[in-house]
Design a protein around this motif. Structure first.
Motif, PDB file in Angstrom:
ATOM      1  N   ASP A  95       0.839  -1.203   0.000  1.00  0.00           N
ATOM      2  CA  ASP A  95       0.000   0.000   0.000  1.00  0.00           C
ATOM      3  C   ASP A  95       0.871   1.248   0.000  1.00  0.00           C
ATOM      4  O   ASP A  95       2.033   1.191   0.370  1.00  0.00           O
ATOM      5  N   HIS A  96       0.284   2.341  -0.489  1.00  0.00           N
ATOM      6  CA  HIS A  96       1.071   3.577  -0.525  1.00  0.00           C
ATOM      7  C   HIS A  96       0.163   4.793  -0.507  1.00  0.00           C
ATOM      8  O   HIS A  96       0.271   5.683  -1.338  1.00  0.00           O
ATOM      9  N   GLU A  97      -0.728   4.828   0.406  1.00  0.00           N
ATOM     10  CA  GLU A  97      -1.788   5.833   0.624  1.00  0.00           C
ATOM     11  C   GLU A  97      -2.489   6.194  -0.688  1.00  0.00           C
ATOM     12  O   GLU A  97      -2.874   5.274  -1.427  1.00  0.00           O
ATOM     13  N   SER A 131      12.667  11.949 -23.071  1.00  0.00           N
ATOM     14  CA  SER A 131      13.106  10.872 -22.163  1.00  0.00           C
ATOM     15  C   SER A 131      13.139  11.333 -20.716  1.00  0.00           C
ATOM     16  O   SER A 131      13.415  12.485 -20.419  1.00  0.00           O
ATOM     17  N   ARG A 132      12.812  10.456 -19.845  1.00  0.00           N
ATOM     18  CA  ARG A 132      12.807  10.678 -18.400  1.00  0.00           C
ATOM     19  C   ARG A 132      13.717   9.649 -17.756  1.00  0.00           C
ATOM     20  O   ARG A 132      13.943   8.588 -18.311  1.00  0.00           O
ATOM     21  N   LEU A 133      14.219   9.961 -16.588  1.00  0.00           N
ATOM     22  CA  LEU A 133      14.980   8.975 -15.829  1.00  0.00           C
ATOM     23  C   LEU A 133      13.948   8.125 -15.079  1.00  0.00           C
ATOM     24  O   LEU A 133      13.519   8.448 -13.968  1.00  0.00           O
ATOM     25  N   GLY A 178      12.234  10.064  -9.046  1.00  0.00           N
ATOM     26  CA  GLY A 178      11.236  11.099  -8.774  1.00  0.00           C
ATOM     27  C   GLY A 178       9.990  10.522  -8.137  1.00  0.00           C
ATOM     28  O   GLY A 178       9.707   9.336  -8.283  1.00  0.00           O
ATOM     29  N   HIS A 179       9.278  11.363  -7.414  1.00  0.00           N
ATOM     30  CA  HIS A 179       8.056  10.902  -6.727  1.00  0.00           C
ATOM     31  C   HIS A 179       7.242  12.113  -6.301  1.00  0.00           C
ATOM     32  O   HIS A 179       7.814  13.136  -5.908  1.00  0.00           O
ATOM     33  N   ARG A 180       5.925  11.991  -6.378  1.00  0.00           N
ATOM     34  CA  ARG A 180       5.072  13.105  -5.970  1.00  0.00           C
ATOM     35  C   ARG A 180       5.216  13.393  -4.478  1.00  0.00           C
ATOM     36  O   ARG A 180       5.150  14.542  -4.057  1.00  0.00           O
ATOM     37  N   PRO A 207      11.964   4.907   0.907  1.00  0.00           N
ATOM     38  CA  PRO A 207      12.525   3.858   1.778  1.00  0.00           C
ATOM     39  C   PRO A 207      12.477   2.474   1.146  1.00  0.00           C
ATOM     40  O   PRO A 207      13.309   1.613   1.409  1.00  0.00           O
ATOM     41  N   ARG A 208      11.517   2.273   0.258  1.00  0.00           N
ATOM     42  CA  ARG A 208      11.386   0.965  -0.402  1.00  0.00           C
ATOM     43  C   ARG A 208      12.544   0.743  -1.376  1.00  0.00           C
ATOM     44  O   ARG A 208      13.039  -0.370  -1.527  1.00  0.00           O
ATOM     45  N   ALA A 209      12.977   1.843  -2.022  1.00  0.00           N
ATOM     46  CA  ALA A 209      14.093   1.726  -2.985  1.00  0.00           C
ATOM     47  C   ALA A 209      15.362   1.320  -2.251  1.00  0.00           C
ATOM     48  O   ALA A 209      16.151   0.507  -2.748  1.00  0.00           O
TER      49      ALA A 209
HETATM   50  C1  SDX Z   1       5.073   4.955  -8.441  1.00  0.00           C
HETATM   51  O1  SDX Z   1       2.186   8.056  -5.856  1.00  0.00           O
HETATM   52  C2  SDX Z   1       2.765   6.957  -5.462  1.00  0.00           C
HETATM   53  O2  SDX Z   1       2.877   6.688  -4.295  1.00  0.00           O
HETATM   54  C3  SDX Z   1       3.275   6.032  -6.584  1.00  0.00           C
HETATM   55  C4  SDX Z   1       4.070   4.820  -6.128  1.00  0.00           C
HETATM   56  C5  SDX Z   1       3.211   3.829  -5.376  1.00  0.00           C
HETATM   57  O3  SDX Z   1       3.776   3.037  -4.588  1.00  0.00           O
HETATM   58  O4  SDX Z   1       1.986   3.772  -5.656  1.00  0.00           O
HETATM   59  O5  SDX Z   1       5.148   5.215  -5.314  1.00  0.00           O
HETATM   60  C6  SDX Z   1       4.616   4.062  -7.352  1.00  0.00           C
HETATM   61  O6  SDX Z   1       4.299   5.256  -9.326  1.00  0.00           O
HETATM   62  C7  SDX Z   1       6.468   5.537  -8.373  1.00  0.00           C
HETATM   63  C8  SDX Z   1       6.766   6.553  -9.533  1.00  0.00           C
HETATM   64  C9  SDX Z   1       7.097   5.744 -10.780  1.00  0.00           C
HETATM   65  N1  SDX Z   1       7.226   6.618 -11.937  1.00  0.00           N
HETATM   66  C10 SDX Z   1       8.435   6.905 -12.468  1.00  0.00           C
HETATM   67  O7  SDX Z   1       9.510   6.488 -12.038  1.00  0.00           O
HETATM   68  C11 SDX Z   1       8.357   7.743 -13.736  1.00  0.00           C
HETATM   69  C12 SDX Z   1       9.417   8.828 -13.682  1.00  0.00           C
HETATM   70  N2  SDX Z   1       9.036   9.783 -12.661  1.00  0.00           N
HETATM   71  C13 SDX Z   1       8.311  10.955 -13.066  1.00  0.00           C
HETATM   72  O8  SDX Z   1       7.543  10.869 -14.199  1.00  0.00           O
HETATM   73  C14 SDX Z   1       7.765  11.784 -11.905  1.00  0.00           C
HETATM   74  O9  SDX Z   1       8.775  11.915 -11.006  1.00  0.00           O
HETATM   75  C15 SDX Z   1       6.507  11.301 -11.199  1.00  0.00           C
HETATM   76  C16 SDX Z   1       5.394  11.017 -12.162  1.00  0.00           C
HETATM   77  C17 SDX Z   1       6.787  10.079 -10.404  1.00  0.00           C
HETATM   78  C18 SDX Z   1       6.079  12.421 -10.259  1.00  0.00           C
HETATM   79  O10 SDX Z   1       5.718  13.494 -11.052  1.00  0.00           O
HETATM   80  P1  SDX Z   1       5.254  14.901 -10.410  1.00  0.00           P
HETATM   81  O11 SDX Z   1       5.147  14.821  -8.938  1.00  0.00           O
HETATM   82  O12 SDX Z   1       4.066  15.354 -11.194  1.00  0.00           O
HETATM   83  O13 SDX Z   1       6.472  15.824 -10.676  1.00  0.00           O
HETATM   84  P2  SDX Z   1       6.724  16.623 -12.034  1.00  0.00           P
HETATM   85  O14 SDX Z   1       6.533  15.742 -13.221  1.00  0.00           O
HETATM   86  O15 SDX Z   1       5.958  17.905 -11.948  1.00  0.00           O
HETATM   87  O16 SDX Z   1       8.305  16.922 -11.897  1.00  0.00           O
HETATM   88  C19 SDX Z   1       8.806  18.076 -11.228  1.00  0.00           C
HETATM   89  C20 SDX Z   1      10.088  18.426 -12.019  1.00  0.00           C
HETATM   90  C21 SDX Z   1       9.807  18.682 -13.520  1.00  0.00           C
HETATM   91  O17 SDX Z   1      10.863  19.516 -13.978  1.00  0.00           O
HETATM   92  P3  SDX Z   1      10.561  21.127 -14.172  1.00  0.00           P
HETATM   93  O18 SDX Z   1       9.271  21.224 -14.956  1.00  0.00           O
HETATM   94  O19 SDX Z   1      10.411  21.626 -12.740  1.00  0.00           O
HETATM   95  O20 SDX Z   1      11.759  21.650 -14.882  1.00  0.00           O
HETATM   96  O21 SDX Z   1      10.999  17.313 -11.973  1.00  0.00           O
HETATM   97  C22 SDX Z   1      11.179  16.807 -13.292  1.00  0.00           C
HETATM   98  C23 SDX Z   1      10.018  17.324 -14.131  1.00  0.00           C
HETATM   99  O22 SDX Z   1      10.398  17.413 -15.511  1.00  0.00           O
HETATM  100  N3  SDX Z   1      11.156  15.331 -13.197  1.00  0.00           N
HETATM  101  C24 SDX Z   1      11.935  14.516 -13.898  1.00  0.00           C
HETATM  102  C25 SDX Z   1      11.620  13.232 -13.443  1.00  0.00           C
HETATM  103  N4  SDX Z   1      10.659  13.292 -12.517  1.00  0.00           N
HETATM  104  C26 SDX Z   1      10.365  14.599 -12.367  1.00  0.00           C
HETATM  105  N5  SDX Z   1      12.879  14.766 -14.851  1.00  0.00           N
HETATM  106  C27 SDX Z   1      13.498  13.676 -15.347  1.00  0.00           C
HETATM  107  N6  SDX Z   1      13.256  12.403 -14.965  1.00  0.00           N
HETATM  108  C28 SDX Z   1      12.325  12.140 -14.028  1.00  0.00           C
HETATM  109  N7  SDX Z   1      12.076  10.889 -13.652  1.00  0.00           N
END
Ligand code: SDX
Length: 425
Positions: A225-227, A296-298, A302-304, A311-313
């Motif tokens: 779970d993750h709220e 492309s994204r990494l 990143g996380h909301r 901590p899971r990572a």
């Molecule tokens: C999960 O919510 C949860 O709890 C989810 C989860 C769960 O257990 O249920 O934890 C599981 O979904 C984990 C997240 C998996 N997704 C990814 O790994 C995809 C890559 N990550 C991103 O797309 C992003 O970080 C999110 C979707 C996870 C979060 O997006 P947000 O909160 O809407 O943040 P954002 O996109 O507004 O980013 C803020 C800034 C931006 O740059 P600027 O516009 O400020 O210049 O950070 C950048 C983004 O471009 N950014 C990234 C990035 N993540 C954010 N840039 C490059 N690579 C990334 N991964």
């Protein structure tokens, strides 16, 4: 700090209650805002909006804290099991030995799905994504289990729904994999524990190494779970219309599939494979990610909520080394992931945006080591998250004052159009 918030709108000032949670989180309760002011709030992506109160999971994104029913994820991952952690989120307490055995046996008893579902799984193209198979067959279970499709389930029916879906999702996941491989379904063996039986149903091999089953069990615990993440919020939204539990959970599967959410674990492996094949340096790849013109994204970063390490990572990264060592396996993608993380965490772009590895960054390395193919990774996430979806749905429908979720909006379209006949357009 006051338990009231003052809002000044022109010459009008209203007071709104401040709600404080058990971990000290604070929210302005705007339940009466529109009635008293005619205003609604606007918060795209719900960045600042608390959709509900919940007693199941607590996250502190700044501190990198995750707790299930008050127990730290570190302790649960180390000492508990996936089914025990599932019981904890469902019923709010750790089970006694008898309660746990009864719960395990109830789930094990749901060791198959109706023939019609098997026929549907076999009707999919072999190269269909298993999340499509899972979603379609999850909602289709409603056609075979009318007893669990009532608008309001009794407590025994909820308990049955929980055990049944915990059993049947595992079965459908394994059958979807076997079908994609062009192989016959493998019947569940109730003498095996949940994870060993799943791997047995995937591989046809009953002799599952206990280290492999344990590694999968820990991964599933970490996903329980993750709220109010996207898929859990989807479950709450769909469930709030009193849609049946199968449709409700299917909505969670669909939301999870997205690459920004649960689909990221598959996208991470594809990204690591791309880097490996391209010969790009880590910095070259990261420079592409930072380029606003590139899509492309990494992935896996990143996380909301977490603006610190997920901590899971941390737990999964540590487990990668031990699982690979136990299996005597090597994986160059793990080295690439570690190298990428090291360079990213020194790069101002990621540091300034507080982008750290999330649960998806390393999980695929372990799934691969366990012999689970990349396109099954998000199905594994769904298996792990199912208890959270069910627990959050149960909490919602049992909450006093439960209402259908229906957000408002601010209209920004045309205001005064008059109809023109076809010939005059
Ligand atoms: C999960 O919510 C949860 O709890 C989810 C989860 C769960 O257990 O249920 O934890 C599981 O979904 C984990 C997240 C998996 N997704 C990814 O790994 C995809 C890559 N990550 C991103 O797309 C992003 O970080 C999110 C979707 C996870 C979060 O997006 P947000 O909160 O809407 O943040 P954002 O996109 O507004 O980013 C803020 C800034 C931006 O740059 P600027 O516009 O400020 O210049 O950070 C950048 C983004 O471009 N950014 C990234 C990035 N993540 C954010 N840039 C490059 N690579 C990334 N991964």
């Amino acid at each position: 700090m006051s338990d009231k918030a003052k809002l000044v709108l022109g010459d009008k000032t209203i007071e709104l209650p401040v709600f404080t949670g058990t971990e000290g989180e604070k929210a302005i309760d705007i339940t009466k805002l529109r009635a008293e002011t005619g205003y609604v709030t606007l918060d795209s992506g719900y960045m600042n909006t608390g959709a509900c109160t919940s007693a199941i999971t607590f996250l502190d994104g700044e501190q990198g804290i995750l707790k299930y029913r008050g127990y730290s994820i570190e302790e649960i991952a180390e000492k508990s099991s996936f089914l025990e952690a599932s019981y904890l989120v469902f019923y709010g307490k750790l089970p006694t030995a008898t309660e746990l055995k009864t719960f395990e046996d109830r789930i094990a008893a749901f060791d198959d799905v109706p023939e019609g579902i098997k026929t549907m799984i076999k009707a999919f193209p072999k190269d269909a994504h298993p999340m499509a198979v899972l979603s379609a067959n999850m909602v289709s279970l409603s056609a075979f289990h009318h007893d669990l499709c009532a608008q309001d389930l009794t407590p025994p029916q909820k308990d049955q729904a929980i055990a049944q879906l915990m059993g049947q999702l595992k079965v459908m996941a394994a059958y979807a994999f076997r079908h994609s491989q062009g192989k016959d379904f493998v019947k569940s063996d109730r003498s095996l524990d949940y994870c060993s039986d799943f791997i047995h149903m995937m591989t046809g091999n009953k002799n599952v190494k206990k280290e492999v089953a344990k590694a999968l069990d820990v991964l599933l615990i970490l996903h329980v779970d993750h709220e109010q993440n996207c898929s859990t919020s989807s479950v709450r939204l769909v469930g709030s219309s009193k849609a049946n539990i199968f449709a409700t959970i299917s909505a969670g599967v669909d939301a999870l599939w997205g690459p920004l959410h649960g689909g990221a674990n598959q996208a991470v492996l594809e990204m690591l494979e791309e880097i490996k094949g391209s010969g790009k340096s880590y910095q070259q790849f990261l420079d592409e990610v930072k380029d606003k013109n590139s899509s492309s994204r990494l992935m896996g970063f990143g996380h909301r909520v977490y603006k610190n390490f997920d901590p899971r990572a941390k737990i999964i990264k540590k487990a990668c080394d031990s699982v690979l060592a136990t299996l005597g396996a090597q994986d160059s993608l793990l080295d690439i992931a570690k190298g990428l993380e090291e360079v990213a965490l020194k790069d101002e772009y990621f540091v300034s945006r507080k982008l750290y590895p999330n649960v998806d960054f390393y999980s695929g390395i372990i799934y691969r080591a366990l012999g689970i193919p990349t396109n099954m990774f998000t199905v594994m996430f769904a298996m792990g998250r199912l208890p959270g979806w069910l627990a959050q749905w149960k909490e919602m429908v049992e909450q006093p004052g439960f209402k259908i979720c229906r957000p408002r909006q601010i209209y920004t379209g045309d205001t005064k159009n008059t109809y023109k006949d076809l010939k005059s357009r």
